[in-house]
Structure formats: structure tokens, C-alpha cells
Design an enzyme around this catalytic site. Structure first.
Site, PDB file in Angstrom:
ATOM      1  N   HIS A  71     -57.609 -34.989  87.864  1.00 36.03           N
ATOM      2  CA  HIS A  71     -57.473 -34.939  89.837  1.00 36.03           C
ATOM      3  C   HIS A  71     -59.030 -33.838  89.956  1.00 36.03           C
ATOM      4  O   HIS A  71     -58.860 -33.087  88.776  1.00 36.03           O
ATOM      5  CB  HIS A  71     -56.498 -33.770  90.182  1.00 36.03           C
ATOM      6  CG  HIS A  71     -55.461 -33.651  89.528  1.00 36.03           C
ATOM      7  ND1 HIS A  71     -56.419 -31.845  90.246  1.00 36.03           N
ATOM      8  CD2 HIS A  71     -54.853 -33.379  88.457  1.00 36.03           C
ATOM      9  CE1 HIS A  71     -55.060 -31.160  89.102  1.00 36.03           C
ATOM     10  NE2 HIS A  71     -54.809 -31.714  88.629  1.00 36.03           N
ATOM     11  N   GLY A  72     -59.198 -34.048  91.385  1.00 29.14           N
ATOM     12  CA  GLY A  72     -60.188 -32.019  90.697  1.00 29.14           C
ATOM     13  C   GLY A  72     -59.314 -30.645  91.173  1.00 29.14           C
ATOM     14  O   GLY A  72     -57.637 -30.972  90.909  1.00 29.14           O
ATOM     15  N   PHE A  73     -60.083 -29.783  90.959  1.00 28.45           N
ATOM     16  CA  PHE A  73     -59.462 -28.470  90.626  1.00 28.45           C
ATOM     17  C   PHE A  73     -58.294 -28.833  92.453  1.00 28.45           C
ATOM     18  O   PHE A  73     -58.878 -28.708  93.121  1.00 28.45           O
ATOM     19  CB  PHE A  73     -60.719 -27.733  90.793  1.00 28.45           C
ATOM     20  CG  PHE A  73     -60.142 -26.371  90.940  1.00 28.45           C
ATOM     21  CD1 PHE A  73     -59.919 -26.004  89.008  1.00 28.45           C
ATOM     22  CD2 PHE A  73     -60.589 -25.482  91.324  1.00 28.45           C
ATOM     23  CE1 PHE A  73     -60.316 -24.662  88.058  1.00 28.45           C
ATOM     24  CE2 PHE A  73     -60.386 -24.105  90.702  1.00 28.45           C
ATOM     25  CZ  PHE A  73     -59.862 -23.460  89.486  1.00 28.45           C
TER      26      PHE A  73
ATOM     27  N   GLY B  81     -47.525 -28.219  86.704  1.00 26.08           N
ATOM     28  CA  GLY B  81     -46.688 -29.156  86.621  1.00 26.08           C
ATOM     29  C   GLY B  81     -46.314 -30.593  87.575  1.00 26.08           C
ATOM     30  O   GLY B  81     -47.671 -31.093  88.174  1.00 26.08           O
TER      31      GLY B  81
ATOM     32  N   ARG C 216     -52.792 -34.369  94.595  1.00 27.25           N
ATOM     33  CA  ARG C 216     -54.160 -34.134  93.842  1.00 27.25           C
ATOM     34  C   ARG C 216     -54.289 -35.495  93.396  1.00 27.25           C
ATOM     35  O   ARG C 216     -55.806 -35.411  93.218  1.00 27.25           O
ATOM     36  CB  ARG C 216     -54.026 -32.897  92.901  1.00 27.25           C
ATOM     37  CG  ARG C 216     -52.927 -33.551  92.114  1.00 27.25           C
ATOM     38  CD  ARG C 216     -52.817 -31.265  91.906  1.00 27.25           C
ATOM     39  NE  ARG C 216     -52.175 -31.078  90.303  1.00 27.25           N
ATOM     40  CZ  ARG C 216     -50.406 -31.326  90.170  1.00 27.25           C
ATOM     41  NH1 ARG C 216     -49.769 -31.414  91.235  1.00 27.25           N
ATOM     42  NH2 ARG C 216     -50.027 -31.335  88.623  1.00 27.25           N
TER      43      ARG C 216
ATOM     44  N   GLU D  79     -48.402 -35.544  86.049  1.00 27.40           N
ATOM     45  CA  GLU D  79     -48.540 -34.215  85.180  1.00 27.40           C
ATOM     46  C   GLU D  79     -47.384 -34.155  84.767  1.00 27.40           C
ATOM     47  O   GLU D  79     -46.559 -34.052  84.490  1.00 27.40           O
ATOM     48  CB  GLU D  79     -49.033 -32.843  85.357  1.00 27.40           C
ATOM     49  CG  GLU D  79     -49.066 -31.867  85.111  1.00 27.40           C
ATOM     50  CD  GLU D  79     -50.585 -31.517  83.800  1.00 27.40           C
ATOM     51  OE1 GLU D  79     -50.227 -32.494  82.749  1.00 27.40           O
ATOM     52  OE2 GLU D  79     -51.061 -31.257  83.635  1.00 27.40           O
TER      53      GLU D  79
ATOM     54  N   LYS E  33     -49.913 -17.763  84.769  1.00 31.20           N
ATOM     55  CA  LYS E  33     -49.940 -17.411  83.682  1.00 31.20           C
ATOM     56  C   LYS E  33     -49.909 -16.626  83.470  1.00 31.20           C
ATOM     57  O   LYS E  33     -49.362 -16.520  82.070  1.00 31.20           O
ATOM     58  CB  LYS E  33     -51.088 -18.051  82.899  1.00 31.20           C
ATOM     59  CG  LYS E  33     -51.106 -19.817  83.908  1.00 31.20           C
ATOM     60  CD  LYS E  33     -52.148 -20.921  83.980  1.00 31.20           C
ATOM     61  CE  LYS E  33     -51.882 -21.948  83.913  1.00 31.20           C
ATOM     62  NZ  LYS E  33     -52.764 -23.025  84.217  1.00 31.20           N
TER      63      LYS E  33
ATOM     64  N   ARG F 254     -48.220 -23.952  75.842  1.00 29.85           N
ATOM     65  CA  ARG F 254     -48.617 -24.686  77.453  1.00 29.85           C
ATOM     66  C   ARG F 254     -49.517 -25.502  75.763  1.00 29.85           C
ATOM     67  O   ARG F 254     -50.125 -27.128  76.174  1.00 29.85           O
ATOM     68  CB  ARG F 254     -49.906 -23.404  77.562  1.00 29.85           C
ATOM     69  CG  ARG F 254     -49.340 -22.926  78.614  1.00 29.85           C
ATOM     70  CD  ARG F 254     -50.850 -22.371  78.912  1.00 29.85           C
ATOM     71  NE  ARG F 254     -51.572 -23.093  79.311  1.00 29.85           N
ATOM     72  CZ  ARG F 254     -52.417 -22.521  80.118  1.00 29.85           C
ATOM     73  NH1 ARG F 254     -53.308 -20.934  79.632  1.00 29.85           N
ATOM     74  NH2 ARG F 254     -53.647 -23.367  80.377  1.00 29.85           N
TER      75      ARG F 254
ATOM     76  N   HIS G 177     -53.743 -36.665  85.633  1.00 27.71           N
ATOM     77  CA  HIS G 177     -53.594 -35.252  85.188  1.00 27.71           C
ATOM     78  C   HIS G 177     -54.253 -35.485  84.048  1.00 27.71           C
ATOM     79  O   HIS G 177     -53.786 -35.917  82.837  1.00 27.71           O
ATOM     80  CB  HIS G 177     -51.785 -34.806  85.605  1.00 27.71           C
ATOM     81  CG  HIS G 177     -51.440 -34.940  86.662  1.00 27.71           C
ATOM     82  ND1 HIS G 177     -51.672 -33.778  87.805  1.00 27.71           N
ATOM     83  CD2 HIS G 177     -51.113 -36.589  88.098  1.00 27.71           C
ATOM     84  CE1 HIS G 177     -50.987 -34.970  89.407  1.00 27.71           C
ATOM     85  NE2 HIS G 177     -51.203 -35.810  88.866  1.00 27.71           N
TER      86      HIS G 177
END
Length: 227
Positions: free
Chosen positions: A8-10, A21, A59, A86, A97, A113, A181
């Protein structure tokens, strides 16, 4: 045969550097433009599809719609399934993060991660943001809905969908697009390509870039490349 993956895009939480997630967030304007560019590239390269698979998260669904619209294929069937979601980041979902790394240390966050088989802390099923309280997962047995996942568990969750839906579609001669994702696509790519547990840690799929996987007529891996 060619199988096309698109992450998916940003998204809005990509932009905020938050663990996303299974939390449902939207695309940013940059993400929309990435999806449009991917669709135009597929059209220019002559890619035609018979079916598209995506997750049940906004998304990915929006990216899929935009890609198909820009490639003049919005009419083809789309199958949405939670198994393409995701990776579930557990109690980290919604956290910054950088701040999480400052609290737990860079190495611990890197393990959460990037490790293949170590999961972050579970999200409490009673948490208002838990998938257990989201009606899009109401028909999934409670013990199947994850509270946290590593990449190994993500693959175990996604693999039945590959075997039951995606692979049979390809073997029947359909041209397939999968819009999902970063981690669900990494998991499937690990299975298809045969990437080792160690090497998958460094295998990245950028947002909005069509990844072509060439397979033989028995779905054995041949090569992969980005358009």
C-alpha cells in the site's frame, strides 16, 4: 507466469512513524500519488489482471482501487481477506517508534520489528483497539484473531490464503494482483522465493512499487524485479 505484489501507499502512520499493524489508518496524499503512479506504470507496461486480492484494511483497499482505476481495470473482481492484513504489532500498535526505542533500547525494538520468530508484547483483547472488538473480524474464531505476531506467525496466517485462493487462481490461468502490506507480502515472498529466516530480516518492499514475481507453470520461483 507473473504475479504482481504492491505494498500500500505511504500511510498517515508511516508519516507519523507509528507502529500500525492491524490499526486501520488512511493513505497520505503521498500514498495516493504512489498508488496512482503504480497504476499508470502497470498500464504503460501492458499489465492486465483477472482478479485482485487485498486485505480488509483501508490503506490497502484504497491503494488497490487507485491502482486498478489508473490501469483502467477497476471492473475486475476484488477479494478482501483478513489473512492479507499487516503483521499484528501487539501492544506496540499506535506507539511512536523512536520513543519506543528510547524506552526499550534500539536492539530490543529491532528484534521486535525484524526478528522472524520473536513477537512484541500482546495487545490485551479487551483493549478498545483490539481486533477482537472490530466487527470486520466478528466471524473469525476468537482464538484465531491475533494479539501479536512475528513474521513466522504472519506467514502461517497468510499461507492458507495463498494455497486456497491465490495459487489456484494462478494455476487456472488468471493474472493476479495482490495489494497488501509490507509484512504480509514479505511473508508470502519468503515462501514463494525461498528466502531464509536470516535473509528475510533485510528483505524490504517499498510502498507503492510494483514487485513482479516470475513463476513457472507449477508456481516454482524463477526471478523477481520491480517495475
Amino acid at each position: 507466469m507473473e504475479l504482481v505484489f504492491i505494498r500500500h501507499g505511504f500511510s498517515e502512520w508511516n508519516a507519523k512513524n507509528l507502529f500500525t499493524g492491524w490499526r486501520d489508518v488512511n493513505l497520505t496524499e503521498r500514498g495516493v500519488e504512489e498508488a496512482k503512479a503504480a497504476g499508470k506504470k502497470l498500464f504503460e507496461k501492458g499489465y492486465e489482471f483477472d482478479i485482485a486480492f487485498t486485505s480488509v484494511l483501508t490503506r490497502a483497499i484504497k491503494t488497490c482501487n487507485i491502482v486498478l482505476e489508473e490501469s483502467h481495470q477497476l471492473w475486475i473482481p476484488q477479494v478482501k481477506n483478513w489473512r492479507l492484513n499487516e503483521r499484528h504489532y501487539g501492544a506496540l500498535q499506535g506507539l511512536d517508534k523512536k520513543a519506543t526505542a528510547e524506552q526499550y533500547g534500539d536492539e530490543q525494538v529491532r528484534i521486535w520489528r525484524r526478528s522472524y520468530d520473536i513477537s512484541p508484547p500482546d495487545l490485551d483483547p479487551k483493549d478498545p483497539n483490539s481486533a477482537h472488538n472490530d466487527r470486520r473480524y466478528a466471524n473469525i474464531p476468537s482464538d484465531v484473531v491475533p494479539n501479536a505476531e512475528n513474521l513466522k506467525l504472519t506467514l502461517e496466517r497468510a499461507l492458507p490464503f495463498w494455497e486456497d485462493q491465490i495459487a489456484p487462481a494462478m494455476l487456472s490461468g488468471k493474472r493476479v494482483l495482490v495489494v497488501a502490506h509490507g509484512n504480509s507480502l514479505r511473508a508470502l515472498a519468503k515462501h514463494i522465493i525461498g528466502i531464509s529466516d536470516a535473509e528475510i530480516m533485510d528483505f524490504e518492499i517499498p510502498t507503492g512499487q510494483p514487485l513482479v514475481l516470475k513463476l513457472d507453470d507449477k508456481l516454482n520461483y524463477v526471478e523477481h524485479y520491480y517495475l
